[in-house]
Design a protein around this motif. Structure first.
Motif, PDB file in Angstrom:
ATOM      1  N   GLY A   7     -54.742  -5.283   2.509  1.00 39.30           N
ATOM      2  CA  GLY A   7     -54.941  -6.157   3.664  1.00 39.30           C
ATOM      3  C   GLY A   7     -55.343  -5.392   4.905  1.00 39.30           C
ATOM      4  O   GLY A   7     -55.161  -5.877   6.032  1.00 39.30           O
ATOM      5  N   GLY A   8     -55.939  -4.209   4.713  1.00 35.53           N
ATOM      6  CA  GLY A   8     -56.277  -3.355   5.853  1.00 35.53           C
ATOM      7  C   GLY A   8     -57.444  -3.825   6.685  1.00 35.53           C
ATOM      8  O   GLY A   8     -57.714  -3.265   7.752  1.00 35.53           O
ATOM      9  N   ALA A   9     -58.156  -4.867   6.223  1.00 32.73           N
ATOM     10  CA  ALA A   9     -59.248  -5.430   7.023  1.00 32.73           C
ATOM     11  C   ALA A   9     -58.804  -6.656   7.807  1.00 32.73           C
ATOM     12  O   ALA A   9     -59.631  -7.327   8.429  1.00 32.73           O
ATOM     13  CB  ALA A   9     -60.432  -5.794   6.118  1.00 32.73           C
ATOM     14  N   GLY A  10     -57.514  -6.941   7.790  1.00 35.55           N
ATOM     15  CA  GLY A  10     -56.985  -8.053   8.571  1.00 35.55           C
ATOM     16  C   GLY A  10     -56.631  -7.631   9.979  1.00 35.55           C
ATOM     17  O   GLY A  10     -56.756  -6.461  10.358  1.00 35.55           O
ATOM     18  N   TYR A  11     -56.179  -8.589  10.753  1.00 36.19           N
ATOM     19  CA  TYR A  11     -55.826  -8.351  12.162  1.00 36.19           C
ATOM     20  C   TYR A  11     -54.761  -7.263  12.296  1.00 36.19           C
ATOM     21  O   TYR A  11     -54.950  -6.271  13.017  1.00 36.19           O
ATOM     22  CB  TYR A  11     -55.354  -9.681  12.753  1.00 36.19           C
ATOM     23  N   ARG A  38     -64.781  -7.280   7.412  1.00 42.13           N
ATOM     24  CA  ARG A  38     -65.313  -5.970   7.048  1.00 42.13           C
ATOM     25  C   ARG A  38     -65.513  -5.083   8.275  1.00 42.13           C
ATOM     26  O   ARG A  38     -65.242  -3.874   8.251  1.00 42.13           O
ATOM     27  CB  ARG A  38     -66.637  -6.140   6.301  1.00 42.13           C
ATOM     28  N   GLY A  39     -65.963  -5.683   9.363  1.00 50.30           N
ATOM     29  CA  GLY A  39     -66.223  -4.907  10.575  1.00 50.30           C
ATOM     30  C   GLY A  39     -64.979  -4.353  11.247  1.00 50.30           C
ATOM     31  O   GLY A  39     -65.090  -3.522  12.146  1.00 50.30           O
ATOM     32  N   PHE A  40     -63.798  -4.801  10.825  1.00 49.57           N
ATOM     33  CA  PHE A  40     -62.559  -4.265  11.385  1.00 49.57           C
ATOM     34  C   PHE A  40     -62.242  -2.870  10.842  1.00 49.57           C
ATOM     35  O   PHE A  40     -61.371  -2.174  11.386  1.00 49.57           O
ATOM     36  CB  PHE A  40     -61.383  -5.185  11.052  1.00 49.57           C
ATOM     37  N   ASP A 176     -57.432  -3.021  20.592  1.00 49.71           N
ATOM     38  CA  ASP A 176     -58.861  -2.704  20.654  1.00 49.71           C
ATOM     39  C   ASP A 176     -59.587  -4.030  20.873  1.00 49.71           C
ATOM     40  O   ASP A 176     -59.377  -4.977  20.115  1.00 49.71           O
ATOM     41  CB  ASP A 176     -59.291  -2.051  19.336  1.00 49.71           C
ATOM     42  N   ARG A 177     -60.449  -4.113  21.849  1.00 54.12           N
ATOM     43  CA  ARG A 177     -61.041  -5.406  22.196  1.00 54.12           C
ATOM     44  C   ARG A 177     -61.893  -5.990  21.075  1.00 54.12           C
ATOM     45  O   ARG A 177     -62.280  -7.153  21.113  1.00 54.12           O
ATOM     46  CB  ARG A 177     -61.871  -5.290  23.475  1.00 54.12           C
ATOM     47  N   HIS A 178     -62.194  -5.185  20.048  1.00 52.13           N
ATOM     48  CA  HIS A 178     -62.964  -5.698  18.916  1.00 52.13           C
ATOM     49  C   HIS A 178     -62.071  -6.137  17.753  1.00 52.13           C
ATOM     50  O   HIS A 178     -62.598  -6.598  16.734  1.00 52.13           O
ATOM     51  CB  HIS A 178     -63.958  -4.648  18.440  1.00 52.13           C
ATOM     52  N   LEU A 179     -60.769  -6.006  17.910  1.00 53.29           N
ATOM     53  CA  LEU A 179     -59.837  -6.433  16.862  1.00 53.29           C
ATOM     54  C   LEU A 179     -59.067  -7.640  17.371  1.00 53.29           C
ATOM     55  O   LEU A 179     -58.306  -7.546  18.337  1.00 53.29           O
ATOM     56  CB  LEU A 179     -58.857  -5.305  16.518  1.00 53.29           C
ATOM     57  N   TYR A 180     -59.247  -8.768  16.720  1.00 53.37           N
ATOM     58  CA  TYR A 180     -58.663 -10.003  17.213  1.00 53.37           C
ATOM     59  C   TYR A 180     -57.992 -10.756  16.070  1.00 53.37           C
ATOM     60  O   TYR A 180     -58.280 -10.542  14.888  1.00 53.37           O
ATOM     61  CB  TYR A 180     -59.743 -10.882  17.852  1.00 53.37           C
ATOM     62  N   TYR A 313     -56.567 -12.010  24.882  1.00 57.11           N
ATOM     63  CA  TYR A 313     -57.653 -12.819  25.455  1.00 57.11           C
ATOM     64  C   TYR A 313     -58.937 -12.014  25.615  1.00 57.11           C
ATOM     65  O   TYR A 313     -60.043 -12.531  25.434  1.00 57.11           O
ATOM     66  CB  TYR A 313     -57.204 -13.359  26.815  1.00 57.11           C
ATOM     67  N   GLN A 314     -58.776 -10.736  25.941  1.00 59.87           N
ATOM     68  CA  GLN A 314     -59.955  -9.886  26.149  1.00 59.87           C
ATOM     69  C   GLN A 314     -60.609  -9.436  24.855  1.00 59.87           C
ATOM     70  O   GLN A 314     -61.757  -9.002  24.841  1.00 59.87           O
ATOM     71  CB  GLN A 314     -59.562  -8.662  26.972  1.00 59.87           C
ATOM     72  N   ALA A 315     -59.873  -9.541  23.747  1.00 60.78           N
ATOM     73  CA  ALA A 315     -60.421  -9.116  22.460  1.00 60.78           C
ATOM     74  C   ALA A 315     -61.493 -10.090  21.993  1.00 60.78           C
ATOM     75  O   ALA A 315     -61.464 -11.278  22.298  1.00 60.78           O
ATOM     76  CB  ALA A 315     -59.304  -9.031  21.415  1.00 60.78           C
ATOM     77  N   ALA A 316     -62.464  -9.583  21.254  1.00 64.48           N
ATOM     78  CA  ALA A 316     -63.494 -10.445  20.654  1.00 64.48           C
ATOM     79  C   ALA A 316     -62.829 -11.369  19.647  1.00 64.48           C
ATOM     80  O   ALA A 316     -61.832 -10.998  19.044  1.00 64.48           O
ATOM     81  CB  ALA A 316     -64.537  -9.569  19.960  1.00 64.48           C
ATOM     82  N   PRO A 317     -63.352 -12.594  19.464  1.00 61.46           N
ATOM     83  CA  PRO A 317     -64.603 -13.118  20.029  1.00 61.46           C
ATOM     84  C   PRO A 317     -64.464 -13.663  21.429  1.00 61.46           C
ATOM     85  O   PRO A 317     -65.459 -14.035  22.045  1.00 61.46           O
ATOM     86  CB  PRO A 317     -64.959 -14.245  19.056  1.00 61.46           C
ATOM     87  N   ASN A 318     -63.217 -13.757  21.988  1.00 63.46           N
ATOM     88  CA  ASN A 318     -63.067 -14.318  23.318  1.00 63.46           C
ATOM     89  C   ASN A 318     -63.669 -13.436  24.391  1.00 63.46           C
ATOM     90  O   ASN A 318     -64.117 -13.911  25.427  1.00 63.46           O
ATOM     91  CB  ASN A 318     -61.575 -14.526  23.623  1.00 63.46           C
ATOM     92  N   GLY A 319     -63.667 -12.121  24.139  1.00 66.05           N
ATOM     93  CA  GLY A 319     -64.121 -11.202  25.171  1.00 66.05           C
ATOM     94  C   GLY A 319     -65.612 -10.931  25.150  1.00 66.05           C
ATOM     95  O   GLY A 319     -66.100 -10.099  25.900  1.00 66.05           O
ATOM     96  N   GLU A 320     -66.352 -11.581  24.230  1.00 60.46           N
ATOM     97  CA  GLU A 320     -67.777 -11.299  24.164  1.00 60.46           C
ATOM     98  C   GLU A 320     -68.592 -12.562  24.382  1.00 60.46           C
ATOM     99  O   GLU A 320     -68.108 -13.670  24.166  1.00 60.46           O
ATOM    100  CB  GLU A 320     -68.121 -10.696  22.796  1.00 60.46           C
TER     101      GLU A 320
END
Length: 320
Positions: A7-11, A38-40, A176-180, A313-320
């Motif tokens: 489960g390492g690709a989860g939040y 996958r992108g996580f 990390d703002r890319h991990l949501y 809130y700042q993390a993607a997808p909210n932050g992008e």
């Protein structure tokens, strides 16, 4: 030598693998990508697209990557939904854990850190839940997590594996703002999605036996949680004593209504929540004593509630 993270690709998993990587512990990810992203997973960390129900493939992966321990986060994590789909919850969380343990035995891997849940306690009578609080899960999800703990304990007796189970409370925020948190059921993403859609976030249940009638929960930051996994894996690696279970909680309860107020203040987006009936499987209050984890795993709250809300809130997808 490496640590396998199911489960390492989860939040949560994505934060754990970064913490392991930062500690020089060479994570390898196993994830079916049914809910993981996958992108996580950073490019330099191996990602094996496998289900934990694939015993032979798991064992071969452990041997190929010279795995010395497993952090088991993969599973079906939705208490309310598990009431509707109990067989699926048990297949993923019980059969999946049994299959993983079989693969570990096949590959000679003897250490496991298990991602358990506060749901094993149900609705406890104590104001502050300790590891000695009786377990009484109120959803198939909570039951399946408790049975998985039993399986691991029984396999430890049979095969001599070293293990500990970390009982999470409500995990929020982002390191990390890319991990949501992409869950369709968890409170923070539900609030943010409603606001982004121009809708009023919903409070499920206002007639609980709590100060304001809404559920009270113990919220912890996901980056703090990730560090506790590293500490637990380190202790197992070194052969140091560990407790069979640890609560990862803050000791402070916050109601759903208070969370809504914090979101409004931190984001500057004022709103009046919509009120709805309770969801099945939701206990009224659950707050934990994390003293044992503080003693052994350097467990502590490094983030305030406002920081939890802001980082989420700042993390993607909210932050992008």
């Amino acid at each position: 030598m490496s640590w396998l993270v199911t489960g390492g690709a989860g939040y949560i998993g994505a934060h754990v693998i970064r913490a392991l990587d930062g500690a020089g512990m060479s994570p390898v990810v196993v994830d079916s990508l049914s809910s993981g992203v996958r992108g996580f997973v950073p490019d330099h960390i191996p990602l094996l697209e496998l289900s934990i129900l694939q015993r032979d493939e798991l064992a071969r992966a452990m041997l190929r990557h010279r795995v010395r321990g497993v952090i088991h986060l993969a599973g079906y994590k939705y208490a309310g939904e598990s009431v509707r789909y109990p067989l699926h919850a048990f297949e993923q969380n019980v059969t999946g854990t049994a299959t993983l343990l079989q693969a570990m035995a096949d590959a000679g891997v003897e250490r496991i850190v298990f991602s358990s849940s506060a749901a094993v306690y149900g609705t406890p009578r104590e104001e502050l839940v300790t590891e000695r609080t009786p377990t009484s899960p109120q959803s198939p999800y909570g039951q399946s997590k408790l049975v998985a703990e039993w399986l691991i304990s029984d396999q430890a007796v049979a095969a001599g594996i070293a293990h500990t189970s970390l009982r999470y409370f409500n995990v929020v925020g982002s390191g990390d703002r890319h991990l949501y948190d992409a869950s369709v059921h968890n409170l923070f993403p539900l609030i943010f999605r409603a606001l982004d859609a121009g809708e009023r976030p919903t409070i499920f249940g206002t007639d609980y036996d709590t100060a304001d009638g809404t559920c009270v929960r113990d919220y912890v930051h996901v980056a703090d949680l990730a560090l506790a996994h590293v500490a637990a894996a380190r202790r197992l690696e070194r052969g140091e004593p560990v407790e069979p279970v640890y609560n990862l909680g803050s000791g402070q309860g916050v109601s759903v209504r208070e969370i809504m107020q914090a979101v409004a203040e931190v984001t500057g987006r004022r709103f009046e929540p919509r009120l709805a009936a309770r969801r099945p499987g939701d206990p009224a209050r659950i707050v934990a004593d994390g003293s044992l984890a503080a003693r052994d795993l350097d467990w502590r709250m490094r983030h305030s509630l406002d920081q939890m809300v802001a980082s989420a809130y700042q993390a993607a997808p909210n932050g992008e």
